[in-house]
Design a protein around this motif. Structure first.
Motif, PDB file in Angstrom:
ATOM      1  N   THR B  26       3.476  63.991  30.534  1.00 41.46           N
ATOM      2  CA  THR B  26       3.589  65.012  31.578  1.00 41.46           C
ATOM      3  C   THR B  26       5.036  65.484  31.763  1.00 41.46           C
ATOM      4  O   THR B  26       5.298  66.671  31.951  1.00 41.46           O
ATOM      5  CB  THR B  26       3.077  64.433  32.918  1.00 41.46           C
ATOM      6  OG1 THR B  26       1.854  63.791  32.676  1.00 41.46           O
ATOM      7  CG2 THR B  26       2.902  65.544  33.930  1.00 41.46           C
ATOM      8  N   LYS B  29       5.769  68.080  29.400  1.00 43.77           N
ATOM      9  CA  LYS B  29       5.065  69.314  29.762  1.00 43.77           C
ATOM     10  C   LYS B  29       5.817  70.077  30.859  1.00 43.77           C
ATOM     11  O   LYS B  29       5.940  71.306  30.826  1.00 43.77           O
ATOM     12  CB  LYS B  29       3.645  68.994  30.243  1.00 43.77           C
ATOM     13  CG  LYS B  29       2.666  68.746  29.101  1.00 43.77           C
ATOM     14  CD  LYS B  29       1.279  68.534  29.678  1.00 43.77           C
ATOM     15  CE  LYS B  29       0.291  68.177  28.577  1.00 43.77           C
ATOM     16  NZ  LYS B  29      -0.941  67.639  29.156  1.00 43.77           N
ATOM     17  N   ILE B  30       6.331  69.286  31.809  1.00 47.18           N
ATOM     18  CA  ILE B  30       7.133  69.942  32.878  1.00 47.18           C
ATOM     19  C   ILE B  30       8.306  70.705  32.274  1.00 47.18           C
ATOM     20  O   ILE B  30       8.571  71.868  32.605  1.00 47.18           O
ATOM     21  CB  ILE B  30       7.653  68.893  33.885  1.00 47.18           C
ATOM     22  CG1 ILE B  30       6.470  68.266  34.636  1.00 47.18           C
ATOM     23  CG2 ILE B  30       8.611  69.545  34.890  1.00 47.18           C
ATOM     24  CD1 ILE B  30       6.872  67.102  35.500  1.00 47.18           C
ATOM     25  N   VAL B  33       7.086  73.896  30.629  1.00 46.09           N
ATOM     26  CA  VAL B  33       6.823  74.969  31.605  1.00 46.09           C
ATOM     27  C   VAL B  33       8.146  75.584  32.080  1.00 46.09           C
ATOM     28  O   VAL B  33       8.283  76.797  32.202  1.00 46.09           O
ATOM     29  CB  VAL B  33       6.022  74.406  32.800  1.00 46.09           C
ATOM     30  CG1 VAL B  33       5.888  75.467  33.881  1.00 46.09           C
ATOM     31  CG2 VAL B  33       4.654  73.967  32.353  1.00 46.09           C
ATOM     32  N   TYR B  34       9.083  74.685  32.255  1.00 44.08           N
ATOM     33  CA  TYR B  34      10.408  75.177  32.710  1.00 44.08           C
ATOM     34  C   TYR B  34      11.022  76.085  31.663  1.00 44.08           C
ATOM     35  O   TYR B  34      11.569  77.159  31.978  1.00 44.08           O
ATOM     36  CB  TYR B  34      11.314  73.973  32.999  1.00 44.08           C
ATOM     37  CG  TYR B  34      12.696  74.370  33.469  1.00 44.08           C
ATOM     38  CD1 TYR B  34      12.887  74.861  34.780  1.00 44.08           C
ATOM     39  CD2 TYR B  34      13.805  74.292  32.636  1.00 44.08           C
ATOM     40  CE1 TYR B  34      14.138  75.235  35.208  1.00 44.08           C
ATOM     41  CE2 TYR B  34      15.060  74.671  33.058  1.00 44.08           C
ATOM     42  CZ  TYR B  34      15.222  75.143  34.352  1.00 44.08           C
ATOM     43  OH  TYR B  34      16.449  75.521  34.770  1.00 44.08           O
ATOM     44  N   PHE B  37       9.290  79.369  31.712  1.00 45.47           N
ATOM     45  CA  PHE B  37       9.758  80.116  32.908  1.00 45.47           C
ATOM     46  C   PHE B  37      11.101  80.788  32.632  1.00 45.47           C
ATOM     47  O   PHE B  37      11.283  81.991  32.868  1.00 45.47           O
ATOM     48  CB  PHE B  37       9.822  79.141  34.096  1.00 45.47           C
ATOM     49  CG  PHE B  37      10.850  79.470  35.141  1.00 45.47           C
ATOM     50  CD1 PHE B  37      10.724  80.634  35.903  1.00 45.47           C
ATOM     51  CD2 PHE B  37      11.934  78.625  35.373  1.00 45.47           C
ATOM     52  CE1 PHE B  37      11.663  80.917  36.875  1.00 45.47           C
ATOM     53  CE2 PHE B  37      12.858  78.925  36.344  1.00 45.47           C
ATOM     54  CZ  PHE B  37      12.739  80.087  37.096  1.00 45.47           C
ATOM     55  N   VAL B  40      10.727  83.683  29.996  1.00 44.02           N
ATOM     56  CA  VAL B  40      10.063  84.883  30.518  1.00 44.02           C
ATOM     57  C   VAL B  40      11.004  85.658  31.442  1.00 44.02           C
ATOM     58  O   VAL B  40      11.096  86.892  31.397  1.00 44.02           O
ATOM     59  CB  VAL B  40       8.753  84.488  31.239  1.00 44.02           C
ATOM     60  CG1 VAL B  40       8.168  85.696  31.973  1.00 44.02           C
ATOM     61  CG2 VAL B  40       7.753  83.976  30.243  1.00 44.02           C
ATOM     62  N   THR B  41      11.736  84.919  32.274  1.00 38.08           N
ATOM     63  CA  THR B  41      12.715  85.595  33.149  1.00 38.08           C
ATOM     64  C   THR B  41      13.714  86.389  32.318  1.00 38.08           C
ATOM     65  O   THR B  41      14.044  87.540  32.619  1.00 38.08           O
ATOM     66  CB  THR B  41      13.443  84.558  34.026  1.00 38.08           C
ATOM     67  OG1 THR B  41      12.480  83.710  34.646  1.00 38.08           O
ATOM     68  CG2 THR B  41      14.270  85.239  35.094  1.00 38.08           C
ATOM     69  N   ILE B  44      12.094  89.551  31.008  1.00 41.86           N
ATOM     70  CA  ILE B  44      11.970  90.599  32.039  1.00 41.86           C
ATOM     71  C   ILE B  44      13.300  91.340  32.203  1.00 41.86           C
ATOM     72  O   ILE B  44      13.339  92.576  32.298  1.00 41.86           O
ATOM     73  CB  ILE B  44      11.515  89.970  33.375  1.00 41.86           C
ATOM     74  CG1 ILE B  44      10.060  89.517  33.245  1.00 41.86           C
ATOM     75  CG2 ILE B  44      11.640  90.964  34.517  1.00 41.86           C
ATOM     76  CD1 ILE B  44       9.568  88.733  34.430  1.00 41.86           C
ATOM     77  N   GLN B  45      14.399  90.592  32.200  1.00 38.63           N
ATOM     78  CA  GLN B  45      15.725  91.237  32.350  1.00 38.63           C
ATOM     79  C   GLN B  45      16.026  92.156  31.188  1.00 38.63           C
ATOM     80  O   GLN B  45      16.571  93.252  31.361  1.00 38.63           O
ATOM     81  CB  GLN B  45      16.801  90.163  32.490  1.00 38.63           C
ATOM     82  CG  GLN B  45      16.694  89.438  33.824  1.00 38.63           C
ATOM     83  CD  GLN B  45      17.784  88.422  33.986  1.00 38.63           C
ATOM     84  OE1 GLN B  45      18.947  88.796  33.990  1.00 38.63           O
ATOM     85  NE2 GLN B  45      17.417  87.156  34.097  1.00 38.63           N
ATOM     86  N   VAL B  47      13.821  93.693  29.365  1.00 39.82           N
ATOM     87  CA  VAL B  47      12.973  94.880  29.518  1.00 39.82           C
ATOM     88  C   VAL B  47      13.608  95.848  30.528  1.00 39.82           C
ATOM     89  O   VAL B  47      13.712  97.057  30.299  1.00 39.82           O
ATOM     90  CB  VAL B  47      11.560  94.452  29.979  1.00 39.82           C
ATOM     91  CG1 VAL B  47      10.754  95.680  30.407  1.00 39.82           C
ATOM     92  CG2 VAL B  47      10.855  93.729  28.867  1.00 39.82           C
TER      93      VAL B  47
END
Lengths: 692, 116
Positions: B26, B29-30, B33-34, B37, B40-41, B44-45, B47
């Motif tokens: 786990t 996995k954390i 995910v981090y 995250f 993806v941030t 977005i910037q 884009v």
């Protein structure tokens, strides 16, 4: 260019200034009246004091200027106030009565009676000349205005003696017995006062007293000062104190006083006509004074001279003192009184003409024709031999009627400056380049100085440039203008000006370039030629472009002086400076606000996704230390990380790097300590778990 | 025909990948995910930058580099924490986490300085 014309103007002034003892005196004209109106403008429709009101109204009265009705209303109000008030000073009363005399304000006879008795009391207790003057003057006004009021002086002889007691041996007066200085202005006041006393006397004043004052007047006239142009005036010798008056007011006071005295005694004073005429000249020479006080005195004196009983001065003046030979101007002479009224029948003779150059006088003795339509005396044609130039004409005025000779003074011969102008002939103008050693003519061009010229010459430093022309008047005499200059102007605006000399009619200048190379700063190239010939008497004065000369000068030696930097046009110094345009950075294009906010929201989406992911993974905090000490350290560790991130936020917003690093140092040490404690605790517990 | 087999193959591949990933601890996995995250941030910037333009360029750079940097650091952490990784067998995960925190703090000090 403008500078050149300024020279010309300067010469005109010098010329006019140089002719002394031939000033032109003109009678009072309309321009004088408009100046009087300007000077005596009441503020807000009323005058500052009653004295000022009196002076303004009296001046307007003499000059024939209409009074405005609103001035009359406000001034009459203050006149009535002063006359009704029981504590007005004698001076105020006097001026109020004088104004009342002109404006005819409505006042009862009783009021006059009261004022008359106050003025008489004033005479009785008078200690200074001013007291006598105002009190006697006031009574005179009342006497003229109202026949019912008793203004007669019982003890006229006594008053006369009291005033006379202040007189001095030279004809001047003192203001009071305890004031030692004597004054000419005071003498005028005294004469006027005494004239008043004579007219107010109930019985005739002692004749010997009257005679003694006549002697004083003659003595005073004997001491009159004289100017070069024949003007006479009375100087004020009293220099200290506030009583000082200038020559204009002192002379005016004397003239007014003497005129009043002669009117009162109705005797002939036998004053010298020359001095009376000279006084008239003096007052007219002032022209229009710059302040109301002087204007008042001037106009009062001229009024007394115009309307006196001894002799009226006649003034000879010229409507135009500049005559053109080309236009065949006639010489016109006007003879009038000081205020411009026409004179009695008389004839004017041109006696002599003085030339300003030779100082010789030509005796003419020609009578001028009188034209009764315009009242001017004409000289049909100028005497022969009168050429272009400046002259002084000497006139004599002869009165026809023998009776008039007693009434009028003409002042003997009058000298008047007359300027004759005309077209000057310019002939034989030529410009030539000569070879230096033999003087033979290399190139020669004729010039037409009445028209346009554009000559093109070339010369080197071994050659000479010669410019010559002839000037003569229409009578064929040589004419020497005030200015005759040749100007050479290089392309670089370096200018050289040469005076052109003359011998008789011929004007010639030879420029030897060999001797001038240094002066020309060894500047080869094109020089523009300009010729100017000018004189106030020359109607065709000119400043002409002649053409140009191409000069080939040797190279400058090493130590030669550089030509000076030509000053920029002086006028440009005052021109507005070139406008400064500021260049700003164009702001970058910004996105619309909504779009930015949308993306701000979008950025938080992954964070939410991260948290959702954590929940999906069923993350828990079971591993968080449960023991009190270690949990405190764990909490402090997280608080420390939060504090560092907050510090970074502050660093972004307002702090600088140094303060940030300082704070970060402390926070880092703290964080390291608690972090070490927390993590080592976790490591220990996990290893315990493993080993178990 | 071939297409369906490839789809099937791919499906089979994903199935095996998912089943293998489920076994991942786990804590890893954390971290994953981090990392997602952060990535993806950053995307977005990027884009946003392509739409609007790169005017406050330093701000854009610091924003993206903050995300990328922290993702890289997270990857490093994941490598060190992974128990299957024999290379870091002796390194306790707490020590690795302490490194991660320190490096992040230093990275963000620089990022904040550069942000303008």
């Amino acid at each position: 260019m403008a500078r050149n014309y300024m020279f010309l103007v300067l010469f005109v002034f010098l010329l006019i200034g140089s002719i002394s003892n031939a000033s032109i005196f003109s009678p009072i004209s309309n321009s004088h009246r408009s100046i009087a109106l300007e000077l005596f403008t009441p503020l807000d429709g009323s005058f500052a004091s009653i004295e000022e009101a009196y002076k303004a109204l009296r001046t307007f009265d003499v000059m024939g200027i209409e009074k405005e009705s609103n001035i009359k209303d406000s001034t009459c109000q203050s006149v009535v106030d002063i006359l009704r008030s029981s504590d007005s000073a004698l001076k105020e009363l006097f001026h109020a009565l004088k104004v009342n005399e002109m404006l005819k304000c409505e006042l009862s006879n009783e009021a006059f009676t009261g004022i008359a008795s106050r003025l008489k009391d004033g005479i009785g207790s008078a200690s200074s000349l001013h007291d006598f003057y105002y009190a006697v003057g006031g009574l005179r006004v009342i006497k003229d205005q109202s026949s019912d009021v008793d203004v007669q002086l019982g003890d006229a002889d006594g008053v006369f003696r009291a005033v006379k007691a202040l007189s001095q041996s030279d004809g001047r007066w003192r203001y009071s017995s305890n004031y030692p200085e004597s004054s000419t202005y005071a003498a005028g006041m005294a004469f006027e006062t005494l004239a008043g006393v004579i007219s107010l006397a109930s019985t005739d004043v002692d004749q010997s007293l009257i005679e003694s004052v006549k002697k004083d007047i003659l003595k005073l006239f004997y001491g009159a000062e004289k100017y070069d142009d024949g003007a006479y005036y009375f100087d004020e010798k009293l220099v200290d104190g506030h009583e000082y008056q200038g020559p204009l007011s002192a002379s005016s006071s004397v003239v007014v006083g003497v005129s009043a005295y002669s009117a009162a005694t109705s005797d002939n004073l036998n004053l010298p006509g020359e001095k009376i005429h000279g006084l008239a000249k003096f007052f007219l020479a002032v022209e229009a004074p710059g302040n109301e006080e002087d204007l008042y005195h001037q106009i009062m004196a001229l009024d007394s001279l115009e309307n006196n009983r001894f002799s009226t001065p006649l003034i000879l003046s010229l409507p135009a003192s500049v005559l053109s030979l080309t236009r065949k101007d006639q010489l016109k002479v006007q003879v009038s009184t000081v205020f411009g009224s026409s004179a009695p029948l008389l004839s004017v003779k041109l006696k002599q003409i003085f030339s300003s150059e030779s100082q010789d006088a030509a005796v003419i003795n020609q009578e001028l024709n009188f034209n009764s339509k315009d009242g001017l005396h004409y000289l049909d044609a100028l005497p022969e031999g009168i050429d272009v130039g400046s002259y002084i004409f000497s006139f004599e005025v002869v009165l026809h009627d023998h009776e008039n000779k007693k009434m009028f003074v003409t002042g003997g011969r009058s000298k008047v400056a007359v300027h004759i102008t005309g077209v000057i002939g310019i002939n034989a103008a030529e410009v030539a380049v000569l070879d230096s050693d033999v003087g033979s003519v290399e190139t020669q061009k004729m010039l037409d100085l009445n028209g346009q010229n554009e000559v093109a010459l070339t010369a080197n430093h071994l050659q000479k440039l010669r410019l010559s022309f002839q000037l003569d008047t229409s009578l064929g005499h040589a004419f020497k203008p005030h200015q005759a200059f040749l100007k050479l102007r290089h392309e670089s605006k370096v200018e050289h000006i040469f005076l052109i000399g003359n011998s008789g009619k011929k004007f010639e200048i030879i420029l030897d370039f060999l001797g001038l190379v240094d002066k020309f700063y060894y500047l080869s190239g094109t020089y523009e030629l300009q010729l100017f010939v000018g004189d106030t008497a020359m109607e065709n004065s000119f400043l002409q472009h002649l053409g140009h000369v191409e000069l080939d000068l040797p190279d400058p030696p090493e130590k030669s002086t550089r030509h000076p930097v030509q000053p920029v046009d002086l006028y440009s110094r005052y021109d507005p400076k070139a406008e400064i345009t500021h260049i700003f950075r164009v702001p970058e294009k910004r996105p619309p606000r909504e779009l930015s906010l949308l993306f701000l929201g979008l950025v938080f989406l992954p964070l939410i996704g991260f948290l959702v992911g954590l929940l999906r993974l069923r993350v828990n905090l079971k591993n968080f230390p449960s023991a009190s000490v270690s949990s405190v350290f764990a909490i402090l560790f997280h608080v420390g990380i939060g504090a560092v991130l907050l510090l970074y936020m502050l660093f972004w917003l307002k702090l600088n790097l140094f303060t940030t690093l300082k704070a970060l140092g402390f926070l880092g040490v703290f964080l390291m300590f608690v972090g070490h404690r927390t993590l080592s605790h976790l490591a220990a517990s996990s290893s315990k778990l493993k080993s178990a | 025909m071939g297409k369906t087999t490839t789809t099937k193959d791919a499906q089979a591949l994903f199935q095996s990948l998912r089943s293998a990933y489920v076994a991942t601890p786990t804590n890893l996995k954390i971290i994953d995910v981090y990392i997602i995250f952060a990535a993806v941030t950053a995307v977005i910037q990027v884009v946003y930058m392509t739409i609007v333009g790169s005017f406050p360029f330093n701000s854009f750079l610091s924003g993206v580099l903050s995300c990328v940097g922290t993702a890289v650091l997270a990857v490093c952490l994941r490598i060190q924490v992974n128990k299957d990784n024999k290379e870091f067998k002796d390194l306790p995960p707490e020590r690795a986490f302490a490194d991660f925190v320190l490096c992040n703090l230093v990275l963000h000090l620089v990022i904040m300085n550069f942000l303008g």
